[in-house]
Design a protein around this motif. Structure first.
Motif, mmCIF file in Angstrom:
data_model
loop_
_atom_site.group_PDB
_atom_site.id
_atom_site.type_symbol
_atom_site.label_atom_id
_atom_site.label_comp_id
_atom_site.label_asym_id
_atom_site.label_seq_id
_atom_site.Cartn_x
_atom_site.Cartn_y
_atom_site.Cartn_z
ATOM 1 N N ALA A 11 0.833 -1.207 0.000
ATOM 2 C CA ALA A 11 0.000 0.000 0.000
ATOM 3 C C ALA A 11 0.868 1.258 0.000
ATOM 4 C CB ALA A 11 -0.915 -0.005 1.226
ATOM 5 N N GLY A 12 0.490 2.215 -0.835
ATOM 6 C CA GLY A 12 1.101 3.527 -0.815
ATOM 7 C C GLY A 12 2.447 3.670 -1.495
ATOM 8 N N ASN A 60 9.587 -2.121 5.298
ATOM 9 C CA ASN A 60 9.200 -2.120 3.882
ATOM 10 C C ASN A 60 9.040 -3.542 3.368
ATOM 11 O OD1 ASN A 60 9.255 0.678 3.858
ATOM 12 N ND2 ASN A 60 11.290 0.811 2.954
ATOM 13 N N LEU A 61 9.961 -4.422 3.762
ATOM 14 C CA LEU A 61 9.855 -5.830 3.386
ATOM 15 C C LEU A 61 8.573 -6.444 3.944
ATOM 16 C CD1 LEU A 61 10.910 -8.574 2.345
ATOM 17 C CD2 LEU A 61 12.171 -8.760 4.508
ATOM 18 N N ASN A 62 8.304 -6.200 5.221
ATOM 19 C CA ASN A 62 7.111 -6.779 5.839
ATOM 20 C C ASN A 62 5.824 -6.276 5.194
ATOM 21 O OD1 ASN A 62 8.454 -8.468 7.577
ATOM 22 N ND2 ASN A 62 8.506 -6.994 9.251
ATOM 23 N N ALA A 63 5.816 -5.027 4.709
ATOM 24 C CA ALA A 63 4.636 -4.510 4.015
ATOM 25 C C ALA A 63 4.374 -5.293 2.732
ATOM 26 C CB ALA A 63 4.816 -3.020 3.713
ATOM 27 N N ILE A 64 5.428 -5.652 2.024
ATOM 28 C CA ILE A 64 5.274 -6.450 0.799
ATOM 29 C C ILE A 64 4.817 -7.867 1.147
ATOM 30 C CG2 ILE A 64 6.504 -7.499 -1.150
ATOM 31 C CD1 ILE A 64 8.234 -4.935 -1.187
ATOM 32 N N LEU A 65 5.456 -8.475 2.144
ATOM 33 C CA LEU A 65 5.053 -9.817 2.552
ATOM 34 C C LEU A 65 3.580 -9.826 2.948
ATOM 35 C CD1 LEU A 65 8.202 -10.793 4.652
ATOM 36 C CD2 LEU A 65 7.554 -11.728 2.415
ATOM 37 N N SER A 66 3.157 -8.841 3.709
ATOM 38 C CA SER A 66 1.763 -8.750 4.139
ATOM 39 C C SER A 66 0.819 -8.585 2.950
ATOM 40 C CB SER A 66 1.613 -7.580 5.112
ATOM 41 O OG SER A 66 0.281 -7.435 5.517
#
Length: 134
Positions: A11-12, A60-66
């Motif tokens: 997101a974003g 940032n990595l965790n946002a993609i994984l999520s």
């Protein structure tokens, strides 16, 4: 099996990836291949301070994984690119437990590099998507 690439956008941040002409992550054949993540703010500029930059890279990595429906627990392979490893490793090892999770840990390769576009660290991962057959 389909070899079609399915792009995952956190997101974003879609405009940042479109500007730089790459996909943040690709779903393919039960795996998620995540492009290298750095400690960048939403505008692409580096987060100031080494520890803050490392944490931002993992966030940032965790946002993609999520966005792909998984978490760091699904990560099976990690590649770290580090500028000046001697100066970065102590801080990195201090921060990792907050993101790495419980053992067994993923496979890890760390590579010392001379330049990362103004960043100190980049983290690239491969994850097995939940529900994917082994």
């Amino acid at each position: 099996m389909s070899n079609v690439r399915q792009v995952v956008f956190p997101a974003g941040r879609q405009a940042l990836y479109e500007k730089n002409r790459y996909s943040p992550a690709i779903r393919a054949n039960g795996f998620l291949f995540v492009s290298g993540q750095v400690g960048s703010r939403e505008d692409g500029s580096p987060e100031p301070g080494l520890e803050a930059q490392i944490r931002r890279a993992f966030d940032n990595l965790n946002a993609i994984l999520s966005a792909a429906g998984c978490s760091f627990d699904h990560v099976i392979d990690v590649t770290l690119f580090i500028v000046n490893p001697e100066a970065v490793l102590d801080t990195l090892w201090k921060v990792l437990p907050d993101y790495w999770g419980e053992a067994p840990h993923p496979a890890l390769t760390a590579v010392g590099v001379t330049w990362l576009y103004g960043f100190d660290l980049e983290i690239k991962v491969v994850a097995r998507l939940p529900g994917a057959r082994p």
